[in-house]
Write an enzyme that holds these catalytic residues in place. Structure first.
Site, PDB file in Angstrom:
ATOM      1  N   GLU A   3       4.695  -5.055   7.255  1.00  0.00           N
ATOM      2  CA  GLU A   3       3.929  -3.988   7.917  1.00  0.00           C
ATOM      3  C   GLU A   3       4.363  -3.742   9.352  1.00  0.00           C
ATOM      4  O   GLU A   3       4.298  -2.617   9.853  1.00  0.00           O
ATOM      5  CB  GLU A   3       2.427  -4.317   7.889  1.00  0.00           C
ATOM      6  CG  GLU A   3       1.771  -4.193   6.520  1.00  0.00           C
ATOM      7  CD  GLU A   3       1.820  -5.457   5.690  1.00  0.00           C
ATOM      8  OE1 GLU A   3       2.610  -6.371   6.008  1.00  0.00           O
ATOM      9  OE2 GLU A   3       1.055  -5.531   4.711  1.00  0.00           O
ATOM     10  N   GLY A  51       0.786  -5.090   0.983  1.00  0.00           N
ATOM     11  CA  GLY A  51      -0.383  -5.188   0.110  1.00  0.00           C
ATOM     12  C   GLY A  51      -0.073  -5.838  -1.233  1.00  0.00           C
ATOM     13  O   GLY A  51      -0.958  -6.396  -1.875  1.00  0.00           O
ATOM     14  N   GLU A  88      -0.337  -9.443  -0.534  1.00  0.00           N
ATOM     15  CA  GLU A  88      -1.766  -9.717  -0.329  1.00  0.00           C
ATOM     16  C   GLU A  88      -2.523  -9.720  -1.654  1.00  0.00           C
ATOM     17  O   GLU A  88      -3.400 -10.560  -1.884  1.00  0.00           O
ATOM     18  CB  GLU A  88      -2.347  -8.681   0.636  1.00  0.00           C
ATOM     19  CG  GLU A  88      -1.751  -8.822   2.033  1.00  0.00           C
ATOM     20  CD  GLU A  88      -2.115  -7.666   2.945  1.00  0.00           C
ATOM     21  OE1 GLU A  88      -1.785  -6.514   2.590  1.00  0.00           O
ATOM     22  OE2 GLU A  88      -2.726  -7.903   3.998  1.00  0.00           O
ATOM     23  N   ALA A 141       0.852  -1.182   0.000  1.00  0.00           N
ATOM     24  CA  ALA A 141       0.000   0.000   0.000  1.00  0.00           C
ATOM     25  C   ALA A 141       0.891   1.236   0.000  1.00  0.00           C
ATOM     26  O   ALA A 141       2.044   1.186   0.450  1.00  0.00           O
ATOM     27  CB  ALA A 141      -0.910  -0.011   1.227  1.00  0.00           C
TER      28      ALA A 141
HETATM   29  N1  CAA Z   1       4.630   3.166  -0.550  1.00  0.00           N
HETATM   30  C1  CAA Z   1       5.077   4.315  -1.085  1.00  0.00           C
HETATM   31  N2  CAA Z   1       6.247   4.439  -1.716  1.00  0.00           N
HETATM   32  C2  CAA Z   1       7.021   3.334  -1.806  1.00  0.00           C
HETATM   33  C3  CAA Z   1       6.635   2.094  -1.259  1.00  0.00           C
HETATM   34  C4  CAA Z   1       5.358   2.038  -0.608  1.00  0.00           C
HETATM   35  N3  CAA Z   1       4.885   0.898  -0.096  1.00  0.00           N
HETATM   36  N4  CAA Z   1       7.617   1.196  -1.502  1.00  0.00           N
HETATM   37  C5  CAA Z   1       8.571   1.837  -2.174  1.00  0.00           C
HETATM   38  N5  CAA Z   1       8.220   3.125  -2.366  1.00  0.00           N
HETATM   39  C6  CAA Z   1       8.986   4.180  -3.048  1.00  0.00           C
HETATM   40  C7  CAA Z   1      10.151   4.644  -2.211  1.00  0.00           C
HETATM   41  O1  CAA Z   1       9.731   5.590  -1.246  1.00  0.00           O
HETATM   42  C8  CAA Z   1      11.060   5.221  -3.273  1.00  0.00           C
HETATM   43  O2  CAA Z   1      10.589   6.496  -3.612  1.00  0.00           O
HETATM   44  P1  CAA Z   1      11.645   7.700  -3.927  1.00  0.00           P
HETATM   45  O3  CAA Z   1      12.428   7.201  -5.118  1.00  0.00           O
HETATM   46  O4  CAA Z   1      10.740   8.840  -4.237  1.00  0.00           O
HETATM   47  O5  CAA Z   1      12.480   7.856  -2.713  1.00  0.00           O
HETATM   48  C9  CAA Z   1      10.828   4.304  -4.477  1.00  0.00           C
HETATM   49  O6  CAA Z   1       9.588   3.648  -4.225  1.00  0.00           O
HETATM   50  C10 CAA Z   1      11.888   3.240  -4.625  1.00  0.00           C
HETATM   51  O7  CAA Z   1      12.010   2.542  -3.389  1.00  0.00           O
HETATM   52  P2  CAA Z   1      13.421   2.336  -2.608  1.00  0.00           P
HETATM   53  O8  CAA Z   1      14.353   3.447  -2.938  1.00  0.00           O
HETATM   54  O9  CAA Z   1      13.114   2.087  -1.183  1.00  0.00           O
HETATM   55  O10 CAA Z   1      13.936   1.004  -3.340  1.00  0.00           O
HETATM   56  P3  CAA Z   1      14.892  -0.128  -2.728  1.00  0.00           P
HETATM   57  O11 CAA Z   1      15.215  -1.045  -3.861  1.00  0.00           O
HETATM   58  O12 CAA Z   1      15.989   0.480  -1.927  1.00  0.00           O
HETATM   59  O13 CAA Z   1      13.953  -0.926  -1.667  1.00  0.00           O
HETATM   60  C11 CAA Z   1      11.940  -2.021  -0.937  1.00  0.00           C
HETATM   61  C12 CAA Z   1      12.845  -1.640  -2.136  1.00  0.00           C
HETATM   62  C13 CAA Z   1      12.659  -3.011  -0.013  1.00  0.00           C
HETATM   63  C14 CAA Z   1      10.702  -2.676  -1.536  1.00  0.00           C
HETATM   64  C15 CAA Z   1      11.575  -0.736  -0.146  1.00  0.00           C
HETATM   65  O14 CAA Z   1      11.083   0.239  -1.051  1.00  0.00           O
HETATM   66  C16 CAA Z   1      10.523  -0.940   0.917  1.00  0.00           C
HETATM   67  O15 CAA Z   1      10.807  -1.447   1.972  1.00  0.00           O
HETATM   68  N6  CAA Z   1       9.262  -0.511   0.631  1.00  0.00           N
HETATM   69  C17 CAA Z   1       8.174  -0.540   1.589  1.00  0.00           C
HETATM   70  C18 CAA Z   1       7.632  -1.948   1.726  1.00  0.00           C
HETATM   71  C19 CAA Z   1       6.519  -1.950   2.756  1.00  0.00           C
HETATM   72  O16 CAA Z   1       6.696  -1.588   3.906  1.00  0.00           O
HETATM   73  N7  CAA Z   1       5.302  -2.378   2.327  1.00  0.00           N
HETATM   74  C20 CAA Z   1       4.143  -2.456   3.189  1.00  0.00           C
HETATM   75  C21 CAA Z   1       3.298  -1.215   3.062  1.00  0.00           C
HETATM   76  S1  CAA Z   1       1.948  -1.173   4.236  1.00  0.00           S
HETATM   77  C22 CAA Z   1       0.724  -2.123   3.540  1.00  0.00           C
HETATM   78  O17 CAA Z   1       0.889  -2.693   2.485  1.00  0.00           O
HETATM   79  C23 CAA Z   1      -0.585  -2.180   4.319  1.00  0.00           C
HETATM   80  C24 CAA Z   1      -1.518  -3.256   3.881  1.00  0.00           C
HETATM   81  O18 CAA Z   1      -1.396  -4.388   4.254  1.00  0.00           O
HETATM   82  C25 CAA Z   1      -2.685  -2.932   3.010  1.00  0.00           C
END
Ligand code: CAA
Length: 259
Positions: A133, A110, A113, A66
């Site tokens: 999460e 998400g 999921e 998400a």
């Molecule tokens: N939401 C918003 N933006 C996101 C994102 C997310 N879930 N995941 C990645 N991005 C964005 C980053 O902020 C980044 O943006 P900028 O270039 O503007 O800084 C861009 O995508 C690229 O990401 P990274 O620079 O972090 O890339 P990486 O290769 O270093 O890492 C990753 C990749 C491990 C996937 C890392 O991006 C990450 O940990 N992302 C978040 C994963 C996460 O926590 N997901 C769960 C979300 S909560 C949820 O999903 C609730 C639910 O159950 C419904």
């Protein structure tokens, strides 16, 4: 209907292919994307010329979850009243034709999921699955706590949900989360082959098979998902949710106060 901006839609014979297309954000799932996805799925479901659907992302990410930026400042009242974040996700479960998730790269939160809401998952060898999460001060909110244990068993589901670690394609296949693992450059060929096979069968039988397998699988899932949603939304009342998401966006380690 307006042209979608965050997904690409095409067909190959009787197969409908939807590609999540928000690459700079690693296909982070916001309302617009989920609405466009829901509309495209419904259109294929209603189209007699389509017998099977493939949902895929980019090489780097199926979907990284998400959209954290969109929800970082939400309060409990916001998410509970509006049924935010997960509201428009139930559309996927209402689709009666098979949906194959063709997953390469990250399928996190998400994104994992969403892949699990599809009927089966074919993974590229670079796929990574997880429910991170907990690192944000929340829990999965789109069925993860209910579908992951059904797919991989309690122990591995707990491990993933509690530590937030990622699982690679090999581990995911061993655990039963994915049906096949193929080299990245063969992913779409493999998914398309399966989808064309399915689309060649009786549409009625295919729909019945999907419905019947889901009956075995989904038992009390609805209660579980609703229970999960109440908890998920409640976590927006915590300081740790604000801190976890702010820390992510500021690219620093979170300082959880357990409040
Ligand atoms: N939401 C918003 N933006 C996101 C994102 C997310 N879930 N995941 C990645 N991005 C964005 C980053 O902020 C980044 O943006 P900028 O270039 O503007 O800084 C861009 O995508 C690229 O990401 P990274 O620079 O972090 O890339 P990486 O290769 O270093 O890492 C990753 C990749 C491990 C996937 C890392 O991006 C990450 O940990 N992302 C978040 C994963 C996460 O926590 N997901 C769960 C979300 S909560 C949820 O999903 C609730 C639910 O159950 C419904």
């Amino acid at each position: 209907s307006t042209t979608p901006e965050l997904i690409l839609v095409r067909t190959e014979g009787r197969v409908g292919i939807i590609t999540l297309n928000r690459p700079k954000q690693l296909n982070a799932l916001n309302d617009q994307l989920m609405n466009e996805l829901g509309a495209a799925l419904k259109a294929f479901d209603a189209d007699d010329g389509i017998g099977c659907i493939i949902l895929t992302g980019s090489e780097k990410a199926f979907a990284a979850g998400a959209d954290i930026g969109a929800m970082a400042t939400y309060t409990f009242a916001d998410v509970y009243k509006g049924d935010y974040i997960t509201r428009n996700w139930e559309t996927i479960r209402s689709i009666r034709k098979p949906i194959i998730a063709a997953v390469s790269g990250f399928a996190l939160g998400g994104g994992c999921e969403l892949a699990m809401m599809c009927d089966f998952i074919i993974a590229a060898d670079n796929a990574k699955f997880g429910q991170p999460e907990i690192k944000l001060g929340i829990i999965p909110g789109a069925g993860g706590t209910q579908r992951l244990p059904r797919a991989v068993g309690k122990s591995k589901a707990m491990d993933l949900a509690l530590t937030g670690r990622m699982m690679d394609a090999t581990e995911a296949e061993r655990a039963g989360l994915v049906s096949r693992v193929v080299p990245l450059d063969k992913l779409m060929d493999e998914a398309l082959g399966a989808a064309l096979t399915i689309a060649g069968f009786s549409q009625v039988a295919v729909m019945a098979a999907k419905e019947a397998v889901n009956k075995a699988f989904e038992g009390t899932l609805a209660d579980g998902v609703m229970f999960e949603r109440r908890l998920f939304h409640a976590l927006f009342a915590t300081a740790d949710q604000k801190e976890g998401m702010a820390a992510f966006l500021e690219k620093r380690a979170p300082n959880f106060t357990h409040q």
